[in-house]
Design an enzyme around this catalytic site. Structure first.
Site, mmCIF file in Angstrom:
data_model
loop_
_atom_site.group_PDB
_atom_site.id
_atom_site.type_symbol
_atom_site.label_atom_id
_atom_site.label_comp_id
_atom_site.label_asym_id
_atom_site.label_seq_id
_atom_site.Cartn_x
_atom_site.Cartn_y
_atom_site.Cartn_z
ATOM 1 N N LYS A 77 -8.241 35.929 11.679
ATOM 2 C CA LYS A 77 -6.948 35.406 12.117
ATOM 3 C C LYS A 77 -5.959 36.557 12.175
ATOM 4 O O LYS A 77 -5.971 37.429 11.281
ATOM 5 C CB LYS A 77 -6.469 34.335 11.128
ATOM 6 C CG LYS A 77 -5.159 33.669 11.526
ATOM 7 C CD LYS A 77 -4.787 32.558 10.555
ATOM 8 C CE LYS A 77 -3.515 31.837 10.948
ATOM 9 N NZ LYS A 77 -3.161 30.751 10.004
ATOM 10 N N SER A 157 -2.253 26.265 12.017
ATOM 11 C CA SER A 157 -1.979 27.437 12.812
ATOM 12 C C SER A 157 -3.207 28.295 13.112
ATOM 13 O O SER A 157 -3.139 29.142 14.000
ATOM 14 C CB SER A 157 -0.949 28.314 12.099
ATOM 15 O OG SER A 157 -1.442 28.742 10.839
ATOM 16 N N SER A 181 -3.385 24.803 7.468
ATOM 17 C CA SER A 181 -3.800 25.553 8.660
ATOM 18 C C SER A 181 -5.256 25.979 8.709
ATOM 19 O O SER A 181 -5.697 26.483 9.742
ATOM 20 C CB SER A 181 -2.919 26.781 8.842
ATOM 21 O OG SER A 181 -1.711 26.379 9.419
HETATM 22 N N1 GLN Z 1 1.713 23.011 9.968
HETATM 23 C C1 GLN Z 1 2.239 23.631 8.781
HETATM 24 C C2 GLN Z 1 3.418 24.492 9.118
HETATM 25 O O1 GLN Z 1 3.742 24.596 10.272
HETATM 26 C C3 GLN Z 1 1.187 24.419 8.071
HETATM 27 C C4 GLN Z 1 0.963 25.768 8.610
HETATM 28 C C5 GLN Z 1 0.046 26.596 7.796
HETATM 29 O O2 GLN Z 1 -0.688 26.082 6.950
HETATM 30 N N2 GLN Z 1 0.119 27.887 8.014
HETATM 31 O O3 GLN Z 1 4.053 25.044 8.267
#
Ligand code: GLN
Length: 491
Positions: A77, A157, A181
């Site tokens: 990532k 994400s 995410s």
């Molecule tokens: N959807 C959540 C956010 O936007 C989680 C994102 C994540 O785990 N990086 O913060």
């Protein structure tokens, strides 16, 4: 033998060890699939770097100095900094940025430091800007499409990671999970992903979003593969990450075949309320029945503050983000505005140009909840409720060994369904946020298919340091079902 791209990490590692395949052959095979960048999953690919790493793997395999996953391809990532590939965190403010070092997890999985597992990096994977999002629509470098249906989001994400694994572009990838995410994109793309206990895998070199929540982990097709990667990723990094835990490394594959006889699986009633789509409910219910057949006992439990996890998370995460992202000021890293009158003007223009809308929204929210007069009303309250959410889990773990439920209320939605309504995305995080706020290990396991044949994930949440138990439960489910073996049309 399966065709190369269908092989799992464990099959590839064995074929490499027994010299049925060379690392260079494997690397060439996977690189050949990346032409045209399917699903826009990758942000940086450099075949020369990958082939050089593969040659070095072959040399170690020949010399008998190979790591446990020597020569197996992996994608990272783009929030993990890498010396040999650009690192952008999906943001224009870091476009083209090159780190002088590899993140600890990149070192541990790869070979740039002694004792690494020997995996070969295929490239860097697209993600929401600074990991803020649930659909991968917030990447400055374009959205990622879901291999099961390109009209739908891959989740976020870590959307690039999930799409790449589902489309067999890589056998495994890293992801990060701040509020879901790893689990949610794994669920949306029909793969397996685990976020370990907060502090078990080093955050060093993982570009910070919300430091008290951020946790890296593996995404692959099977629980066994996740166990292989996680075993290499975990371990203390006390000198470089102040929240790293002094817990020894563990071989998570050792307990994969333990019986589930008598295992108590807690089923939180709050995870099965009105908002849960019928197709997701049906798949999750069927998976729970499967666990009963495997000897587990279902125990009704309650996590009464589940709903509060949304406002609590969306106060704490932006608060930490507003502080963490202050380092992107045009001086030290990446982009700097061209025309400015003085230092403050340079900061303002750099940040206005470099950050996308969602990142700006969170910086503003975060600065607001931390400001004088609002700190007590929002941030402090949120911290108190965060503690209560963690306590609720400990109460629940008195009655059960692990907790199971949906990862998300629905299958992957269509692009544009939530457009312009960030809160709609925030609400969809309801089932992943509680374990994040409590710092618990949690994972997503393929559990079936819902509307229009889209994958559904089952979430398993364990108590602190119970990753082995989670992976065992996931592995047993995968031995009894074949959801993780299904693949999108055309792959
Ligand atoms: N959807 C959540 C956010 O936007 C989680 C994102 C994540 O785990 N990086 O913060």
């Amino acid at each position: 033998m399966n065709s190369l791209h269908d092989m799992t990490v464990s099959e590839l590692a064995l074929a490499l060890k027994t010299k049925q395949l060379s690392a260079v052959e494997v690397a060439i095979g996977f690189l050949a699939r990346l032409g045209g960048n399917p699903h826009n999953a990758f942000l940086d690919i450099d075949s020369e770097v990958t082939l050089a790493q593969a040659q070095a793997s072959d040399a170690r395999l020949a010399a008998g100095t190979a790591g446990p996953l020597e020569g197996v391809p992996v994608g990272h990532k783009d929030v993990f900094v890498t010396r040999d590939f650009a690192t952008t965190a999906g943001s224009n403010i870091l476009a083209g940025y090159r780190s002088p070092f590899d993140a600890t997890l990149v070192q541990k999985l790869g070979a740039s430091a002694p004792g690494g597992a020997g995996m070969v990096t295929v490239g860097k994977l697209n993600c929401d800007e600074f990991a803020m999002g649930s659909a991968n629509e917030n990447s400055a470098f374009g959205k990622v499409t879901n291999p099961w249906d390109t009209a739908r989001v891959p989740g976020g994400s870590s959307g690039g990671s999930a799409a790449a694994v589902a489309a067999r572009l890589v056998p495994a990838a890293t992801g990060t999970d701040t509020g879901g995410s790893i689990r949610q994109p794994a669920s949306f793309c029909g793969i397996t992903g685990i976020k370990p206990t907060y502090g078990r895998a080093s955050r060093y070199g993982m570009i910070a979003y919300a430091s008290s929540l951020d946790q890296g982990g593996p995404m692959a097709r099977t629980a066994e593969d996740c166990a292989l990667l996680l075993s290499a990723m975990c371990g203390p990094d006390l000198d470089r990450d102040s929240t790293s835990l002094d817990v020894p490394t563990e071989d998570f594959t050792a307990s994969l075949n333990h019986s589930l006889e008598g295992l108590r699986i807690g089923v939180p009633k709050e995870f099965f309320g009105e908002g849960l789509h019928a197709d997701v409910r049906a798949a999750v219910d069927a998976a729970l029945r499967e666990y009963e057949k495997l000897g587990a006992k279902l125990v009704p439990i309650s996590l009464p503050r589940t709903e509060l996890s949304i406002p609590v998370y969306y106060i704490i995460a932006p608060a930490e983000a507003s502080s963490n992202l202050s380092r992107f000021d045009g001086v030290k890293f990446g982009h700097r505005a061209k025309d400015y009158t003085d230092l403050v003007d340079m900061y303002k223009k750099t940040r206005a140009e470099g950050f996308g809308n969602e990142v700006k929204r969170r910086i503003m929210t975060g600065a607001y909840v931390l400001s004088h007069g609002y700190y007590d009303a929002y941030y402090l309250q949120a911290q108190k409720i965060r503690r209560m959410i963690a306590d609720d889990f400990q109460k629940a773990f008195k009655e059960c060994d692990l907790i199971a439920g949906p990862v998300a209320p629905s299958v992957a939605w269509k692009f544009g369904d939530n457009a312009g309504d960030p809160v709609a995305d925030y609400l969809a995080d309801i089932f992943t946020l509680p374990a994040s706020l409590a710092g618990l290990p949690a994972m997503s396991v393929p559990a079936g298919f819902g509307a229009q044949g889209m994958p559904v994930g089952l979430q398993l949440i364990g108590n602190y340091f119970k990753e082995a138990q989670l992976l065992n439960a996931a592995h047993r489910l995968q031995q009894a079902t074949d959801f993780h073996l299904q693949k999108p049309a055309g792959v």
